[in-house]
Write a protein that holds these residues in place. Sequence first.
Motif, PDB file in Angstrom:
ATOM      1  N   ALA A 109       0.641  -1.851  -0.219  1.00  0.00           N
ATOM      2  CA  ALA A 109       0.345   0.380   0.112  1.00  0.00           C
ATOM      3  C   ALA A 109       0.709   1.744  -0.407  1.00  0.00           C
ATOM      4  CB  ALA A 109      -0.502  -0.255   1.234  1.00  0.00           C
ATOM      5  N   PRO A 110       1.913   1.584   0.772  1.00  0.00           N
ATOM      6  CA  PRO A 110       3.028   2.873   0.859  1.00  0.00           C
ATOM      7  C   PRO A 110       3.444   3.092  -0.307  1.00  0.00           C
ATOM      8  CG  PRO A 110       3.252   1.227   2.897  1.00  0.00           C
ATOM      9  CD  PRO A 110       2.406   0.425   1.788  1.00  0.00           C
ATOM     10  N   ILE A 111       3.900   1.849  -1.141  1.00  0.00           N
ATOM     11  CA  ILE A 111       4.529   1.637  -2.654  1.00  0.00           C
ATOM     12  C   ILE A 111       3.865   2.109  -4.126  1.00  0.00           C
ATOM     13  CG2 ILE A 111       5.714   0.695  -3.361  1.00  0.00           C
ATOM     14  CD1 ILE A 111       6.504  -1.630  -2.203  1.00  0.00           C
ATOM     15  N   ILE A 112       2.494   1.889  -3.675  1.00  0.00           N
ATOM     16  CA  ILE A 112       1.559   3.033  -4.376  1.00  0.00           C
ATOM     17  C   ILE A 112       1.290   3.520  -3.924  1.00  0.00           C
ATOM     18  CG2 ILE A 112      -1.480   1.850  -5.140  1.00  0.00           C
ATOM     19  CD1 ILE A 112      -0.558  -0.660  -4.658  1.00  0.00           C
ATOM     20  N   LEU A 113       1.035   4.350  -2.807  1.00  0.00           N
ATOM     21  CA  LEU A 113       0.807   5.210  -2.682  1.00  0.00           C
ATOM     22  C   LEU A 113       1.531   6.880  -2.892  1.00  0.00           C
ATOM     23  CD1 LEU A 113      -1.543   7.078  -1.352  1.00  0.00           C
ATOM     24  CD2 LEU A 113      -0.689   6.791   0.692  1.00  0.00           C
ATOM     25  N   ALA A 114       2.804   5.794  -2.747  1.00  0.00           N
ATOM     26  CA  ALA A 114       3.662   6.841  -2.784  1.00  0.00           C
ATOM     27  C   ALA A 114       3.865   7.127  -4.859  1.00  0.00           C
ATOM     28  CB  ALA A 114       5.580   6.534  -2.942  1.00  0.00           C
ATOM     29  N   LEU A 115       4.136   6.037  -5.803  1.00  0.00           N
ATOM     30  CA  LEU A 115       3.446   5.967  -6.774  1.00  0.00           C
ATOM     31  C   LEU A 115       2.671   8.072  -7.476  1.00  0.00           C
ATOM     32  CD1 LEU A 115       4.637   2.205  -7.740  1.00  0.00           C
ATOM     33  CD2 LEU A 115       6.227   4.085  -7.601  1.00  0.00           C
ATOM     34  N   LEU A 116       1.749   7.274  -6.740  1.00  0.00           N
ATOM     35  CA  LEU A 116       0.628   7.686  -7.088  1.00  0.00           C
ATOM     36  C   LEU A 116       0.896   9.618  -6.861  1.00  0.00           C
ATOM     37  CD1 LEU A 116      -3.354   5.584  -6.437  1.00  0.00           C
ATOM     38  CD2 LEU A 116      -1.726   6.449  -8.151  1.00  0.00           C
ATOM     39  N   LEU A 204      12.257   7.963  -4.236  1.00  0.00           N
ATOM     40  CA  LEU A 204      11.810   8.603  -5.923  1.00  0.00           C
ATOM     41  C   LEU A 204      12.506   9.807  -6.316  1.00  0.00           C
ATOM     42  CD1 LEU A 204       8.030   7.840  -5.634  1.00  0.00           C
ATOM     43  CD2 LEU A 204       9.659   6.454  -7.478  1.00  0.00           C
ATOM     44  N   ALA A 205      12.895  10.659  -5.250  1.00  0.00           N
ATOM     45  CA  ALA A 205      13.375  12.103  -5.577  1.00  0.00           C
ATOM     46  C   ALA A 205      14.810  11.840  -5.622  1.00  0.00           C
ATOM     47  CB  ALA A 205      13.415  12.202  -4.119  1.00  0.00           C
ATOM     48  N   GLY A 206      15.326  10.614  -5.388  1.00  0.00           N
ATOM     49  CA  GLY A 206      17.083  10.634  -5.999  1.00  0.00           C
ATOM     50  C   GLY A 206      17.204  10.325  -7.316  1.00  0.00           C
ATOM     51  N   ILE A 207      16.256   9.239  -7.748  1.00  0.00           N
ATOM     52  CA  ILE A 207      16.126   8.935  -9.334  1.00  0.00           C
ATOM     53  C   ILE A 207      16.690   9.847  -9.698  1.00  0.00           C
ATOM     54  CG2 ILE A 207      15.063   7.691 -10.964  1.00  0.00           C
ATOM     55  CD1 ILE A 207      12.615   6.449  -9.232  1.00  0.00           C
ATOM     56  N   ILE A 229      11.765   2.407 -15.207  1.00  0.00           N
ATOM     57  CA  ILE A 229      13.048   2.744 -14.155  1.00  0.00           C
ATOM     58  C   ILE A 229      12.597   2.985 -13.293  1.00  0.00           C
ATOM     59  CG2 ILE A 229      13.726   5.493 -14.296  1.00  0.00           C
ATOM     60  CD1 ILE A 229      12.755   5.561 -17.774  1.00  0.00           C
ATOM     61  N   THR A 230      11.197   3.594 -12.433  1.00  0.00           N
ATOM     62  CA  THR A 230      10.702   4.155 -11.210  1.00  0.00           C
ATOM     63  C   THR A 230      11.085   2.554 -10.713  1.00  0.00           C
ATOM     64  OG1 THR A 230       9.081   5.413 -12.068  1.00  0.00           O
ATOM     65  CG2 THR A 230       9.387   4.884  -9.484  1.00  0.00           C
ATOM     66  N   LEU A 231      10.247   1.467 -10.675  1.00  0.00           N
ATOM     67  CA  LEU A 231      10.161   0.351  -9.832  1.00  0.00           C
ATOM     68  C   LEU A 231      11.454  -0.667  -9.496  1.00  0.00           C
ATOM     69  CD1 LEU A 231       6.988  -1.444 -10.407  1.00  0.00           C
ATOM     70  CD2 LEU A 231       7.368  -0.179  -8.106  1.00  0.00           C
ATOM     71  N   PRO A 232      12.671  -0.497 -10.691  1.00  0.00           N
ATOM     72  CA  PRO A 232      13.391  -1.043 -10.578  1.00  0.00           C
ATOM     73  C   PRO A 232      14.514  -0.140  -9.356  1.00  0.00           C
ATOM     74  CG  PRO A 232      13.126  -1.075 -12.747  1.00  0.00           C
ATOM     75  CD  PRO A 232      11.798  -0.178 -11.778  1.00  0.00           C
TER      76      PRO A 232
END
Length: 320
Positions: A109-116, A204-207, A229-232
């Motif tokens: 759940a936090p992963i999905i919410l962070a992506l959104l 995510l900010a560090g990508i 990109i994001t998930l890897p």
Amino acid sequence: MAVNAQTVKKMNQRSQVRKGRSFLRTFWKYKALYLISLPGILYFIVFKYVPLLGSVIAFQDYNIFDGFTGSEWVGFEHFTRMFAHYDFLKILKNTILIGVYDLVLAFPAPIILALLLNELRVVVYKRLLQTVVYMPHFLSWVIVSGIAIGILSPSTGALNHFITWLGFEPIYFMGEESWIRTVLISSGIWRDSGYGTIIYLAALAGINPDLYEASEVDGANRWRQTISITLPSLLPTIMILFLLHIGKFLDFGFERVYVFLNPLNKENGEILDTYIYTAGLLGQQFSYTTAIGLFKALVGVIFIVTGNILSKKTTGEGLY
């Protein structure tokens, strides 16, 4: 040969002296960091490691008046009793099922919410929404349970009003044992998902944004960028947090369950933590519940070590 041996000995001594001096120089250079870490180290020593000495009572017929030294030694009797006890096996099943549901539903759940949240482009709205989803984490489980019970009430609850409006009979969520696990997992997701996004948003900010720009040139849409990109890029963070999560697989939390339990839903809702409280503190079966606590700790160690080995072999990332 004697001269050679003495020479080697002197070289080893000099090497040890140099290492000692190097350590002292490093310690003095970073003395502020060591000083800041000292309270945390003392906390773990006093409240985590020293209490481990009390685990010996799992192998004794412990009596508070006789103490550790005077209590009778019974070996693995409490562990044998634990696995032979019907209540323990039933409660272990509940704990495992709730742990699996939490791992499958609450962990992503936090992963999905962070992506959104990461996809939002209006900065003011993004920050406002982050604040809103963080806030439930700072509520105690007593307050969370009160909110949940109010919403799920069969007579005054908003959810049952909606169910009635659809033409169905109201559901007594807190009075039916089949719903208690759903309530526990759902309330946990609502309370902690927002706070859990902090680490993922930082990752995510560090990508590197150049990766996204290059993918746009190649014609990749947002979904493709997320997959490629994001998930890897998030995978190392996800694996570390996953390992920490499975390390406490059987440690779902006493307070988050106890506040929801009642005689009507206890059959499917009671877990090892609440059973330890009932049998250990209220029933004064100190040795028996200490054995249960050791069993939980052993399972956690096995899970985290096994998961770390598999993680290193598959992704190259691990806790150690």
